[in-house]
Design an enzyme around this catalytic site. Structure first.
Site, PDB file in Angstrom:
ATOM      1  CE  LYS A 153      24.324 -13.814  29.837  1.00 34.88           C
ATOM      2  NZ  LYS A 153      23.095 -14.387  29.192  1.00 34.88           N
TER       3      LYS A 153
ATOM      4  CG  ASP B 153      35.105  -4.815  22.094  1.00 35.49           C
ATOM      5  OD1 ASP B 153      35.371  -3.834  21.369  1.00 35.49           O
ATOM      6  OD2 ASP B 153      35.499  -5.971  21.855  1.00 35.49           O
TER       7      ASP B 153
ATOM      8  CG  ASP C 116      32.484  -3.402  16.833  1.00 36.01           C
ATOM      9  OD1 ASP C 116      32.951  -2.307  17.215  1.00 36.01           O
ATOM     10  OD2 ASP C 116      33.147  -4.230  16.187  1.00 36.01           O
TER      11      ASP C 116
ATOM     12  CE1 TYR D 253      37.583  -6.149  26.321  1.00 29.91           C
ATOM     13  CE2 TYR D 253      39.387  -4.855  25.414  1.00 29.91           C
ATOM     14  CZ  TYR D 253      38.171  -5.481  25.254  1.00 29.91           C
ATOM     15  OH  TYR D 253      37.551  -5.449  24.045  1.00 29.91           O
TER      16      TYR D 253
ATOM     17  CG  ASP E 104      21.284 -12.773  26.593  1.00 24.65           C
ATOM     18  OD1 ASP E 104      21.069 -11.902  27.466  1.00 24.65           O
ATOM     19  OD2 ASP E 104      20.832 -13.936  26.667  1.00 24.65           O
TER      20      ASP E 104
HETATM   21  C1  IPM Z   1      37.832  -1.142  20.518  1.00 26.50           C
HETATM   22  C2  IPM Z   1      38.772  -2.160  19.957  1.00 26.50           C
HETATM   23  C3  IPM Z   1      39.796  -2.487  21.028  1.00 26.50           C
HETATM   24  C4  IPM Z   1      39.049  -3.122  22.171  1.00 26.50           C
HETATM   25  C5  IPM Z   1      40.958  -3.355  20.561  1.00 26.50           C
HETATM   26  C6  IPM Z   1      41.675  -2.742  19.394  1.00 26.50           C
HETATM   27  C7  IPM Z   1      41.918  -3.633  21.687  1.00 26.50           C
HETATM   28  O1  IPM Z   1      38.070  -3.266  19.516  1.00 26.50           O
HETATM   29  O2  IPM Z   1      38.303  -0.044  20.879  1.00 26.50           O
HETATM   30  O3  IPM Z   1      36.646  -1.423  20.592  1.00 26.50           O
HETATM   31  O4  IPM Z   1      38.753  -4.329  22.160  1.00 26.50           O
HETATM   32  O5  IPM Z   1      38.759  -2.399  23.121  1.00 26.50           O
HETATM   33 MG    MG Z   2      35.974  -3.094  19.621  1.00 27.51          MG
END
Ligand code: IPM
Ligand code: MG
Length: 370
Positions: free
Chosen positions: A194, A251, A255, A143, A227
């Site tokens: 990884k 990240d 999710d 990042y 993975d």
């Molecule tokens: C998160 C989001 C952020 C990230 C974006 C909005 C920059 O997806 O907080 O997970 O990738 O960290």
């Molecule tokens: Mg995110």
């Protein structure tokens, strides 16, 4: 008990302001009923800051965030700002807050609320009682790594690149947060990278292993490739207690893990900095869900993740365990009573909007505090 705890509220875009309104009512309730007083200020962030100030987050707002004891963040972004340049993305605001406040440990719980078990796309038997904590590194890795950019090669082709980098101390400090959390939970940490293809991944594994031997031999440590971790999270998510991983893998995996629980609209997160000599620690709390521009302004958004983010704030920034627990129980009770916003609807439950959901939380709080 009264204290002035400085709170900066940044509602942001989309559904951010409307779900934050319900948190304000919980704060007022705390003020009245629990005698916990906050010194609250708010400001624009993301797209709303671009519209107001011409930039995703101003230096003045950054300063307010640094001065605050905790930041409660809504969500940023939306189609209105998608065509602006890379440096004008609303997301810059959250990345800048993480980086400049040095908020390196992003805690993302994936918890299944029993009344919502049928909202998961996975079988109830697989997710019942699920309680994972993902600790995502959030100020390093790809990042922020240098070099990054797009260049033109001698043959006229263009080449885009980013860099994954991690230093010993960056890995150790986030792993420490994971180990310490594990001690208060099921005492198990799974470190994810990884190491089979990335130098930085192998280095991550070696660094976590050495730290474990040195400081946390009592905690059970395992390692997993990212993975495989994605696959295991869907196959048998309850094998995990605490997962510690890099910014990018965290990240993606957070999710994924959030969807195991059935609703993004339910999950809070905390992003913590180091404890300073003064005892203060920078911290930012935000729901996992985004700004959901498609439903913004319609009064149907689920305020629970934002309210639960506030509960996390009480726990991690102010040590108000009892008050945090009260809010969490109120949220679960509202669900038990069969109230649902559109995102978590299931047959036999009653559909309510944002405001009614907020009012119901207050009513439950009243009952619990009676
Ligand atoms: C998160 C989001 C952020 C990230 C974006 C909005 C920059 O997806 O907080 O997970 O990738 O960290
Ligand atoms: Mg995110």
């Amino acid at each position: 008990m009264a204290a002035n705890k400085k709170l900066l509220i940044l509602p942001g875009d989309g559904i951010g302001p409307e779900v934050m309104r319900e948190v304000r009512r919980v704060i007022d309730w705390m003020d009245r009923r629990r005698l916990v007083t906050f010194e609250v200020s708010d400001d624009h962030v993301g797209g709303s800051a671009i519209d107001t100030y011409g930039t995703p987050i101003t230096d003045a707002t950054m300063q307010k965030a640094k001065d605050a004891d905790a930041v409660l963040f809504g969500s940023v972004g939306g189609p209105k700002w998608e065509k602006l340049g890379f440096d004008m993305r609303p997301e810059i605001a959250i990345l800048r807050l993480r980086k400049e406040l040095d908020l390196f440990a992003n805690l993302r719980p994936a918890t299944v609320f029993d009344p919502l078990i049928d909202a998961s796309t996975l079988k109830a038997d697989v997710v019942r009682g699920l309680d994972i904590m993902i600790v995502r590194e959030s100020t390093g890795g790809i990042y922020f790594g240098e070099p990054r950019g797009v260049e033109t090669l001698p043959d006229g082709q263009r080449r885009g690149y980013d860099t994954e980098t991690y230093t010993t101390s960056e890995i150790e400090r986030v792993a420490r947060v994971g180990f310490e959390l594990a001690r208060k939970r099921q005492n198990r940490v799974c470190s994810v990278e990884k190491a089979n293809v990335m130098q930085s991944g192998l280095f991550w594994r070696q660094t976590v292993t050495a730290l474990h031997q040195r400081e946390f031999p009592d905690v059970e440590l395992s390692h997993m490739y990212a993975d495989n971790c994605a696959m295991q999270l869907v196959r048998n998510p309850r094998q995990f207690d605490v997962i510690v991983t890099s910014n990018l893998f965290g990240d993606l995996l957070s999710d994924l893990a959030s969807m195991l629980t059935g609703s993004l609209g339910m999950l809070p997160s905390a992003t913590l900095g180091a404890v300073q000599p003064s005892g203060k620690r920078h911290a930012l709390y935000e729901p996992i869900h985004g700004s959901a521009p498609d439903i913004a302004g319609k009064g149907v958004a689920n305020p629970l993740a934002q309210v639960l983010s506030f509960a996390m704030l009480l726990r991690y920034s102010f040590g108000l365990e009892e008050d945090a627990g009260l809010i969490e129980t109120a949220c679960v009770n509202v669900l038990k009573n069969g109230l649902r916003t559109a995102d978590i609807m299931s047959p036999g439950t009653a559909r309510v909007g944002t405001t009614v959901m907020g009012e119901s939380i207050l009513r439950e709080l009243d009952k619990l505090a009676a």
